[in-house]
Design a protein around this motif. Structure first.
Motif, PDB file in Angstrom:
ATOM      1  N   GLU A  75       0.814  -1.218   0.000  1.00  0.00           N
ATOM      2  CA  GLU A  75       0.000   0.000   0.000  1.00  0.00           C
ATOM      3  C   GLU A  75       0.848   1.267   0.000  1.00  0.00           C
ATOM      4  O   GLU A  75       0.310   2.356   0.145  1.00  0.00           O
ATOM      5  CB  GLU A  75      -0.925   0.002   1.223  1.00  0.00           C
ATOM      6  CG  GLU A  75      -1.993  -1.061   1.169  1.00  0.00           C
ATOM      7  CD  GLU A  75      -2.827  -1.148   2.424  1.00  0.00           C
ATOM      8  OE1 GLU A  75      -2.305  -0.857   3.518  1.00  0.00           O
ATOM      9  OE2 GLU A  75      -4.002  -1.515   2.305  1.00  0.00           O
ATOM     10  N   ASP A  76       2.128   1.147  -0.193  1.00  0.00           N
ATOM     11  CA  ASP A  76       3.045   2.288  -0.161  1.00  0.00           C
ATOM     12  C   ASP A  76       2.932   3.095  -1.455  1.00  0.00           C
ATOM     13  O   ASP A  76       3.436   2.686  -2.505  1.00  0.00           O
ATOM     14  CB  ASP A  76       4.478   1.799   0.043  1.00  0.00           C
ATOM     15  CG  ASP A  76       5.468   2.917   0.286  1.00  0.00           C
ATOM     16  OD1 ASP A  76       5.128   4.098   0.039  1.00  0.00           O
ATOM     17  OD2 ASP A  76       6.589   2.612   0.717  1.00  0.00           O
ATOM     18  N   VAL A 112      -0.622   5.911  -7.142  1.00  0.00           N
ATOM     19  CA  VAL A 112      -1.982   6.037  -6.635  1.00  0.00           C
ATOM     20  C   VAL A 112      -2.731   4.708  -6.640  1.00  0.00           C
ATOM     21  O   VAL A 112      -3.767   4.576  -6.010  1.00  0.00           O
ATOM     22  CB  VAL A 112      -2.789   7.090  -7.427  1.00  0.00           C
ATOM     23  CG1 VAL A 112      -2.228   8.474  -7.210  1.00  0.00           C
ATOM     24  CG2 VAL A 112      -2.843   6.724  -8.898  1.00  0.00           C
ATOM     25  N   ASP A 113      -2.229   3.713  -7.356  1.00  0.00           N
ATOM     26  CA  ASP A 113      -2.879   2.406  -7.390  1.00  0.00           C
ATOM     27  C   ASP A 113      -2.291   1.460  -6.348  1.00  0.00           C
ATOM     28  O   ASP A 113      -2.270   0.255  -6.526  1.00  0.00           O
ATOM     29  CB  ASP A 113      -2.780   1.790  -8.784  1.00  0.00           C
ATOM     30  CG  ASP A 113      -3.750   0.626  -8.944  1.00  0.00           C
ATOM     31  OD1 ASP A 113      -4.819   0.664  -8.324  1.00  0.00           O
ATOM     32  OD2 ASP A 113      -3.421  -0.319  -9.678  1.00  0.00           O
ATOM     33  N   ALA A 147       6.393  -3.544 -11.838  1.00  0.00           N
ATOM     34  CA  ALA A 147       5.558  -3.465 -10.631  1.00  0.00           C
ATOM     35  C   ALA A 147       5.523  -4.816  -9.922  1.00  0.00           C
ATOM     36  O   ALA A 147       5.591  -4.881  -8.694  1.00  0.00           O
ATOM     37  CB  ALA A 147       4.151  -3.010 -10.979  1.00  0.00           C
ATOM     38  N   ALA A 148       5.429  -5.903 -10.665  1.00  0.00           N
ATOM     39  CA  ALA A 148       5.418  -7.242 -10.061  1.00  0.00           C
ATOM     40  C   ALA A 148       6.737  -7.529  -9.358  1.00  0.00           C
ATOM     41  O   ALA A 148       6.757  -8.117  -8.276  1.00  0.00           O
ATOM     42  CB  ALA A 148       5.139  -8.298 -11.126  1.00  0.00           C
ATOM     43  N   MET A 149       7.829  -7.117  -9.952  1.00  0.00           N
ATOM     44  CA  MET A 149       9.141  -7.330  -9.337  1.00  0.00           C
ATOM     45  C   MET A 149       9.286  -6.474  -8.072  1.00  0.00           C
ATOM     46  O   MET A 149       9.865  -6.922  -7.080  1.00  0.00           O
ATOM     47  CB  MET A 149      10.263  -7.032 -10.325  1.00  0.00           C
ATOM     48  CG  MET A 149      10.268  -7.965 -11.535  1.00  0.00           C
ATOM     49  SD  MET A 149      10.236  -9.717 -11.109  1.00  0.00           S
ATOM     50  CE  MET A 149      11.835  -9.917 -10.379  1.00  0.00           C
ATOM     51  N   ARG A 150       8.751  -5.242  -8.091  1.00  0.00           N
ATOM     52  CA  ARG A 150       8.786  -4.400  -6.884  1.00  0.00           C
ATOM     53  C   ARG A 150       7.943  -5.020  -5.775  1.00  0.00           C
ATOM     54  O   ARG A 150       8.335  -5.022  -4.613  1.00  0.00           O
ATOM     55  CB  ARG A 150       8.296  -2.983  -7.196  1.00  0.00           C
ATOM     56  CG  ARG A 150       9.340  -2.115  -7.877  1.00  0.00           C
ATOM     57  CD  ARG A 150       8.958  -0.650  -7.867  1.00  0.00           C
ATOM     58  NE  ARG A 150       7.677  -0.358  -8.490  1.00  0.00           N
ATOM     59  CZ  ARG A 150       7.491  -0.098  -9.771  1.00  0.00           C
ATOM     60  NH1 ARG A 150       8.522  -0.069 -10.593  1.00  0.00           N
ATOM     61  NH2 ARG A 150       6.299   0.168 -10.241  1.00  0.00           N
ATOM     62  N   THR A 191      -3.685  -7.599  -4.848  1.00  0.00           N
ATOM     63  CA  THR A 191      -3.875  -6.249  -5.361  1.00  0.00           C
ATOM     64  C   THR A 191      -5.168  -6.216  -6.168  1.00  0.00           C
ATOM     65  O   THR A 191      -5.782  -7.250  -6.436  1.00  0.00           O
ATOM     66  CB  THR A 191      -2.702  -5.837  -6.269  1.00  0.00           C
ATOM     67  OG1 THR A 191      -2.624  -6.754  -7.369  1.00  0.00           O
ATOM     68  CG2 THR A 191      -1.397  -5.835  -5.509  1.00  0.00           C
ATOM     69  N   ARG A 192      -5.536  -5.035  -6.570  1.00  0.00           N
ATOM     70  CA  ARG A 192      -6.727  -4.862  -7.389  1.00  0.00           C
ATOM     71  C   ARG A 192      -6.617  -5.727  -8.644  1.00  0.00           C
ATOM     72  O   ARG A 192      -5.609  -5.716  -9.326  1.00  0.00           O
ATOM     73  CB  ARG A 192      -6.846  -3.400  -7.801  1.00  0.00           C
ATOM     74  CG  ARG A 192      -8.218  -2.840  -7.613  1.00  0.00           C
ATOM     75  CD  ARG A 192      -8.272  -1.397  -7.956  1.00  0.00           C
ATOM     76  NE  ARG A 192      -8.061  -0.652  -6.718  1.00  0.00           N
ATOM     77  CZ  ARG A 192      -7.743   0.614  -6.676  1.00  0.00           C
ATOM     78  NH1 ARG A 192      -7.552   1.288  -7.771  1.00  0.00           N
ATOM     79  NH2 ARG A 192      -7.599   1.226  -5.529  1.00  0.00           N
ATOM     80  N   GLY A 193      -7.655  -6.482  -8.931  1.00  0.00           N
ATOM     81  CA  GLY A 193      -7.663  -7.323 -10.119  1.00  0.00           C
ATOM     82  C   GLY A 193      -6.730  -8.521 -10.009  1.00  0.00           C
ATOM     83  O   GLY A 193      -6.495  -9.204 -10.989  1.00  0.00           O
TER      84      GLY A 193
END
Length: 117
Positions: A51-52, A58-59, A105-108, A76-78
């Motif tokens: 949630e950071d 914003v997502d 994003a997946a790697m983060r 996460t969403r979806g």
């Protein structure tokens, strides 16, 4: 009234992402990890880290779902990314799934998850 709307929204969201999760679970996880920490602590840490907004923008939303057997899922969403957490002795086994495993994003999210172990 607000509480009721929130609960209903969360229930609908969980119902929508469940088929996506089931499809992902039919394949091997992106990564399987283990922790010596209790499942609830690891799950809360993952949810908080996902949630950071400074990392995910914003997502940056994450949700936590628990079942009676003690298994927890952070998603996460979806269900773009999610982690199944299963109690294993005094620790936790974590299976990480992502729709786009090589996506930045997946790697983060995987890196943030690893900090919670």
């Amino acid at each position: 009234m607000r509480m009721l709307i929130g609960v209903l929204s969360l229930a609908l969201l969980a119902g929508c992402v469940s088929p996506a999760m089931d499809t992902a679970r039919s394949k091997a996880p992106v990564r399987v990890l283990a922790s010596d920490k209790a499942t609830a602590l690891v799950a809360e840490c993952i949810k908080f880290s996902w949630e950071d907004e400074s990392v995910f923008g914003v997502d940056a939303s994450a949700y936590l779902n628990s079942d009676k057997a003690g298994q927890q899922t952070v998603y996460t969403r979806g269900a773009e990314s999610f982690a199944d957490l299963v109690p294993q002795g005094t620790g936790t086994a974590v299976s990480y799934y992502a729709k786009q495993p090589g996506d930045a994003a997946a790697m983060r999210r995987l890196a943030m998850l690893a900090t919670c172990l």
